[in-house]
Design an enzyme around this catalytic site. Structure first.
Site, PDB file in Angstrom:
ATOM      1  N   ASP A  64       0.827  -1.205   0.000  1.00 36.62           N
ATOM      2  CA  ASP A  64       0.000   0.000   0.000  1.00 36.62           C
ATOM      3  C   ASP A  64       0.864   1.259   0.000  1.00 36.62           C
ATOM      4  O   ASP A  64       2.091   1.191   0.147  1.00 36.62           O
ATOM      5  CB  ASP A  64      -0.958  -0.006   1.207  1.00 36.62           C
ATOM      6  CG  ASP A  64      -0.279  -0.429   2.520  1.00 36.62           C
ATOM      7  OD1 ASP A  64       0.970  -0.443   2.573  1.00 36.62           O
ATOM      8  OD2 ASP A  64      -0.988  -0.739   3.476  1.00 36.62           O
ATOM      9  N   ASN A 133      -8.003  -2.790  14.045  1.00 35.17           N
ATOM     10  CA  ASN A 133      -9.367  -3.039  13.576  1.00 35.17           C
ATOM     11  C   ASN A 133      -9.427  -4.234  12.612  1.00 35.17           C
ATOM     12  O   ASN A 133     -10.436  -4.453  11.953  1.00 35.17           O
ATOM     13  CB  ASN A 133      -9.951  -1.785  12.915  1.00 35.17           C
ATOM     14  CG  ASN A 133      -9.167  -1.369  11.669  1.00 35.17           C
ATOM     15  OD1 ASN A 133      -8.249  -2.067  11.250  1.00 35.17           O
ATOM     16  ND2 ASN A 133      -9.540  -0.241  11.077  1.00 35.17           N
ATOM     17  N   GLU A 140      -9.707  -1.655   5.075  1.00 25.42           N
ATOM     18  CA  GLU A 140     -10.427  -1.374   6.306  1.00 25.42           C
ATOM     19  C   GLU A 140     -11.678  -2.265   6.398  1.00 25.42           C
ATOM     20  O   GLU A 140     -12.125  -2.835   5.393  1.00 25.42           O
ATOM     21  CB  GLU A 140     -10.844   0.104   6.326  1.00 25.42           C
ATOM     22  CG  GLU A 140      -9.678   1.086   6.249  1.00 25.42           C
ATOM     23  CD  GLU A 140      -8.940   1.250   7.579  1.00 25.42           C
ATOM     24  OE1 GLU A 140      -8.763   0.255   8.305  1.00 25.42           O
ATOM     25  OE2 GLU A 140      -8.513   2.384   7.876  1.00 25.42           O
TER      26      GLU A 140
HETATM   27  C1  GLP Z   1      -0.477   0.166   8.655  1.00 27.30           C
HETATM   28  C2  GLP Z   1      -0.141  -0.649   7.420  1.00 27.30           C
HETATM   29  C3  GLP Z   1      -0.467  -2.105   7.629  1.00 27.30           C
HETATM   30  C4  GLP Z   1       0.098  -2.578   8.947  1.00 27.30           C
HETATM   31  C5  GLP Z   1      -0.528  -1.804  10.073  1.00 27.30           C
HETATM   32  C6  GLP Z   1      -0.073  -2.269  11.458  1.00 27.30           C
HETATM   33  O1  GLP Z   1      -1.794   0.537   8.724  1.00 27.30           O
HETATM   34  N1  GLP Z   1      -0.815  -0.190   6.250  1.00 27.30           N
HETATM   35  O2  GLP Z   1       0.056  -2.861   6.541  1.00 27.30           O
HETATM   36  O3  GLP Z   1      -0.141  -3.948   9.114  1.00 27.30           O
HETATM   37  O4  GLP Z   1      -0.148  -0.449   9.893  1.00 27.30           O
HETATM   38  O5  GLP Z   1       1.110  -1.630  11.809  1.00 27.30           O
HETATM   39  P1  GLP Z   1       2.039  -2.079  13.006  1.00 27.30           P
HETATM   40  O6  GLP Z   1       2.692  -3.330  12.586  1.00 27.30           O
HETATM   41  O7  GLP Z   1       3.001  -0.962  13.177  1.00 27.30           O
HETATM   42  O8  GLP Z   1       1.150  -2.252  14.195  1.00 27.30           O
END
Ligand code: GLP
Length: 257
Positions: A64, A133, A140
């Site tokens: 992304d 979430n 989402e």
């Molecule tokens: C972002 C990314 C996700 C990731 C999420 C969780 O929203 N787009 O791909 O999994 O964060 O992040 P973290 O691993 O820092 O908790």
């Protein structure tokens, strides 16, 4: 689903790196799907520590990107992937792909990205984190379970969670481009990493809840080769926690009457 519960970041890094290195050495993994966020960092660091020349030949596709952040903005996923993946694993930057969140035509950019992935033969192993979430990539809750790469609107909760990386919460972009859940399911293998009690509810819903767009990660229950790599805190709400531990023990010790 294979659910692996380990002690902490060190073990998670070693396990994930081992899985990837085995696949690379066997020629099974030539294209890696890479995720941002803190969850996969231990794996990237362990891969850098155990670096082998074959890693440099990998193609990589990001999940992304934020809309509106230029590639050279330190918080763009172009920059994060360059710092954490391309540089550490000494990949050829020409083989590392991230969707362009500043493209004039975002829908066309998403189609181009899907076509580039298809031309590369698809993703062999997709790394994933999980949002609180239940999002994977930036899919989402309420995302179509068969969605492809497309622009999405971020939830307020996701923008709040990601505000820690920005100087001010208002600077967190409102929109993104993300591989769809259908795109992620097309990977030959997926490896989702979650750490910490803050992820425990999302992990429970993803692994043991119904398959539902309200927990996008639950779509991985439909994947034939999905591994969920957890620390004890992230696993604490799993009803079958002991069963997962027993199953992994069997893998090590072999089947016994
Ligand atoms: C972002 C990314 C996700 C990731 C999420 C969780 O929203 N787009 O791909 O999994 O964060 O992040 P973290 O691993 O820092 O908790």
């Amino acid at each position: 689903m294979r659910v692996v519960i380990l002690d902490g970041a060190g073990d998670i890094g070693a396990f994930g790196a081992g899985l990837i290195l085995d696949g690379v050495l066997q020629g099974r993994i030539r294209t890696l799907g890479v995720a941002t966020g803190s969850s996969p960092l231990a794996i990237y660091r362990a891969l850098a520590d155990r670096w082998i020349p074959a890693l440099a030949h990998l193609d990589a596709f990001a999940l992304d990107e934020y809309v509106g952040l230029p590639a050279d903005d330190p918080q763009s996923y172009h920059s994060v992937i360059r710092r954490e993946v391309t540089d550490r694993l000494r990949l050829d930057p020409a083989n590392v792909h991230v969707p362009d969140g500043c493209a004039a035509d975002l829908d066309a950019e998403c189609e181009r990205y899907e076509a580039t992935m298809a031309a590369a033969g698809g993703v062999d192993l997709q790394l994933l984190g999980i949002g609180r979430n239940g999002h994977i990539g930036f899919n989402e809750p309420s995302s179509s379970l068969s969605s492809r790469t497309r622009p999405k609107t971020l939830m307020a909760a996701t923008r709040r969670d990601n505000a820690r990386f920005f100087d001010h919460p208002d600077l967190v972009p409102r929109h993104c481009l993300t591989q769809g859940l259908g795109t992620i399911l097309d990977a030959a293998e997926v490896l989702l990493v979650a750490q910490g009690a803050g992820k425990a509810e999302a992990v429970r819903a993803a692994v043991e809840g119904p398959v539902s767009s309200m927990c996008p990660a639950s779509v991985l229950q439909l994947h034939r080769r999905a591994t969920i790599l957890l620390d004890e805190e992230a696993a604490q709400q799993l009803a079958l926690r002991q069963y997962y531990l027993d199953t992994e023990k069997t893998r090590i010790e072999g089947l016994r009457p």
